[in-house]
Motif scaffolding. Structure first.
Motif, mmCIF file in Angstrom:
data_model
loop_
_atom_site.group_PDB
_atom_site.id
_atom_site.type_symbol
_atom_site.label_atom_id
_atom_site.label_comp_id
_atom_site.label_asym_id
_atom_site.label_seq_id
_atom_site.Cartn_x
_atom_site.Cartn_y
_atom_site.Cartn_z
ATOM 1 N N ALA A 1 39.252 39.760 40.479
ATOM 2 C CA ALA A 1 39.764 41.114 40.746
ATOM 3 C C ALA A 1 39.314 42.139 39.706
ATOM 4 O O ALA A 1 39.749 43.281 39.745
ATOM 5 C CB ALA A 1 41.286 41.079 40.818
ATOM 6 N N PRO B 1 40.037 33.913 39.631
ATOM 7 C CA PRO B 1 40.262 35.333 39.366
ATOM 8 C C PRO B 1 38.968 36.112 39.605
ATOM 9 O O PRO B 1 37.939 35.816 38.999
ATOM 10 C CB PRO B 1 40.696 35.373 37.895
ATOM 11 C CG PRO B 1 40.295 34.070 37.307
ATOM 12 C CD PRO B 1 40.184 33.073 38.436
ATOM 13 N N LYS C 1 29.077 33.390 31.554
ATOM 14 C CA LYS C 1 29.830 34.457 32.226
ATOM 15 C C LYS C 1 28.923 35.663 32.390
ATOM 16 O O LYS C 1 28.371 36.168 31.420
ATOM 17 C CB LYS C 1 31.088 34.835 31.450
ATOM 18 C CG LYS C 1 31.926 35.883 32.208
ATOM 19 C CD LYS C 1 33.384 35.859 31.802
ATOM 20 C CE LYS C 1 33.615 36.434 30.439
ATOM 21 N NZ LYS C 1 33.435 37.907 30.407
ATOM 22 N N SER D 1 46.242 38.390 37.721
ATOM 23 C CA SER D 1 45.460 37.861 38.852
ATOM 24 C C SER D 1 45.634 36.348 38.955
ATOM 25 O O SER D 1 45.807 35.804 40.052
ATOM 26 C CB SER D 1 43.980 38.211 38.692
ATOM 27 O OG SER D 1 43.789 39.611 38.707
ATOM 28 N N GLY E 1 34.425 44.963 36.395
ATOM 29 C CA GLY E 1 33.053 44.785 35.929
ATOM 30 C C GLY E 1 32.533 45.997 35.180
ATOM 31 O O GLY E 1 31.368 46.376 35.311
ATOM 32 N N VAL E 2 33.389 46.570 34.343
ATOM 33 C CA VAL E 2 33.025 47.789 33.592
ATOM 34 C C VAL E 2 31.765 47.561 32.755
ATOM 35 O O VAL E 2 30.861 48.395 32.732
ATOM 36 C CB VAL E 2 34.212 48.224 32.690
ATOM 37 C CG1 VAL E 2 33.801 49.348 31.742
ATOM 38 C CG2 VAL E 2 35.398 48.625 33.554
ATOM 39 N N ARG E 3 31.682 46.408 32.124
ATOM 40 C CA ARG E 3 30.537 46.157 31.225
ATOM 41 C C ARG E 3 29.236 45.928 31.974
ATOM 42 O O ARG E 3 28.156 45.964 31.389
ATOM 43 C CB ARG E 3 30.863 44.972 30.295
ATOM 44 C CG ARG E 3 31.889 45.322 29.240
ATOM 45 C CD ARG E 3 32.378 44.099 28.506
ATOM 46 N NE ARG E 3 33.254 43.264 29.354
ATOM 47 C CZ ARG E 3 33.800 42.124 28.969
ATOM 48 N NH1 ARG E 3 33.548 41.659 27.757
ATOM 49 N NH2 ARG E 3 34.597 41.443 29.779
HETATM 50 N N1 CTP Z 1 39.626 39.391 36.497
HETATM 51 C C1 CTP Z 1 40.660 39.449 37.449
HETATM 52 N N2 CTP Z 1 41.588 40.450 37.375
HETATM 53 C C2 CTP Z 1 41.518 41.394 36.427
HETATM 54 C C3 CTP Z 1 40.489 41.335 35.441
HETATM 55 C C4 CTP Z 1 39.550 40.309 35.506
HETATM 56 O O1 CTP Z 1 40.734 38.607 38.341
HETATM 57 N N3 CTP Z 1 42.437 42.368 36.418
HETATM 58 C C5 CTP Z 1 38.607 38.339 36.633
HETATM 59 C C6 CTP Z 1 37.207 38.920 36.817
HETATM 60 O O2 CTP Z 1 36.993 39.263 38.188
HETATM 61 C C7 CTP Z 1 36.318 37.803 36.321
HETATM 62 C C8 CTP Z 1 37.195 37.068 35.291
HETATM 63 O O3 CTP Z 1 38.518 37.572 35.452
HETATM 64 O O4 CTP Z 1 35.933 36.899 37.339
HETATM 65 C C9 CTP Z 1 36.690 37.277 33.885
HETATM 66 O O5 CTP Z 1 36.819 38.641 33.541
HETATM 67 P P1 CTP Z 1 35.619 39.572 33.043
HETATM 68 O O6 CTP Z 1 34.359 38.816 32.912
HETATM 69 O O7 CTP Z 1 36.146 40.389 31.896
HETATM 70 O O8 CTP Z 1 35.405 40.512 34.344
HETATM 71 P P2 CTP Z 1 35.789 42.029 34.536
HETATM 72 O O9 CTP Z 1 37.154 42.276 33.988
HETATM 73 O O10 CTP Z 1 35.524 42.350 35.960
HETATM 74 O O11 CTP Z 1 34.672 42.755 33.643
HETATM 75 P P3 CTP Z 1 34.885 43.945 32.587
HETATM 76 O O12 CTP Z 1 35.847 43.381 31.541
HETATM 77 O O13 CTP Z 1 33.506 44.210 32.061
HETATM 78 O O14 CTP Z 1 35.479 45.093 33.361
#
Ligand code: CTP
Ligand code: MG
Length: 231
Positions: free
Chosen positions: A18, A16, A213, A91, A21-23
């Motif tokens: 997709a 996964p 992570k 995803s 990467g908000v944080r």
């Molecule tokens: N991921 C994904 N589809 C989504 C959300 C997350 O494939 N709709 C994947 C991210 O790309 C990541 C993994 O799940 O490789 C773990 O998620 P996380 O670390 O939370 O990544 P993000 O959702 O991109 O970060 P954030 O929550 O900060 O936006």
């Protein structure tokens, strides 16, 4: 040079990738952000492809970046790229649907854990091969953990010895993961959580500090440092 996957391998790895990467702060989707000059996803896929049991890699990319991700990964390893969904679980489901007949062990591995060593992929896969339906890599929790209420008042101290921090890759007998996703209700951030809800036993194996992570800018800085020291 493009890695060769093992045509006799028994493992499919879903990646996964997709998420936004908000944080991590403003910028490209996280899997495409650069770490030592290369996208996180390239680091992740290169390490997965180096694990000898891996037969298939399926990446769930941001929907608008599917072609770009295909082109980016073509020189790294043979991969299938599908559009991801709005939630991680969607995803993973999209990637799972693209796994060809053959591999009976399916691992789910966050692109964000870009420095995960190939031996962790192998040890999770080996535990599934040994007969465990669901396997997760874990580390002990090092901080003292408090439970608090909505006003941040401490309610109590949790017994840390019974807690584990969970990483990926998480490994499953293929039929177990397919059944868990078919009956999935609420979106969870963790595939083993879906399997637990089915009443299936989940087994822990030792994780790796390198499987951290990359979530916040600090993690990206730490990963850069680890790469310069040989990760
Ligand atoms: N991921 C994904 N589809 C989504 C959300 C997350 O494939 N709709 C994947 C991210 O790309 C990541 C993994 O799940 O490789 C773990 O998620 P996380 O670390 O939370 O990544 P993000 O959702 O991109 O970060 P954030 O929550 O900060 O936006
Ligand atoms: Mg997220």
């Amino acid at each position: 040079m493009t890695a060769q996957l093992n045509p006799r391998g028994d493992v499919a790895v879903l990646v996964p990738a997709a998420g936004a990467g908000v944080r991590l702060g403003p910028g490209a989707p996280k899997a495409l952000r650069l770490l030592a000059g290369e996208p996180l996803l390239v680091h992740a896929v290169r390490r997965i492809a180096a694990a000898p049991s891996v037969h298939t890699i399926v990446v769930a990319a941001p929907a608008t970046e599917v072609e770009a991700v295909r082109a980016m990964l073509a020189p790294v390893a043979p991969v299938t790229v599908v559009p991801g969904g709005a939630e991680r679980q969607a995803s993973v489901a999209a990637a799972l649907a693209a796994v060809p007949a053959g591999p009976e062990i399916v691992l789910v591995h966050d692109a964000a854990r870009a420095l995960t060593p190939p031996h962790l992929v192998e040890s999770v896969a080996a535990a599934v091969r040994d007969g465990h339906d669901a396997v997760i890599p874990v580390l002990p929790v090092v901080d003292t953990i408090k439970e608090v209420d909505a006003t941040e008042r401490v309610l109590g101290t949790v017994d840390r010895s019974a807690l584990r921090a969970v990483q990926t890759p998480q490994g499953f007998r293929r039929s177990v993961l397919v059944a868990a996703h078919r009956s999935a209700g609420d979106a969870l951030t963790d595939d083993a959580g879906l399997v637990e809800k089915q009443g299936i036993a989940v087994t822990c194996v030792p994780g790796s500090e390198l499987a951290l992570k990359i979530t916040r800018p600090f993690d990206l800085a730490l990963a850069e440092h680890l790469l310069t020291t040989g990760a």
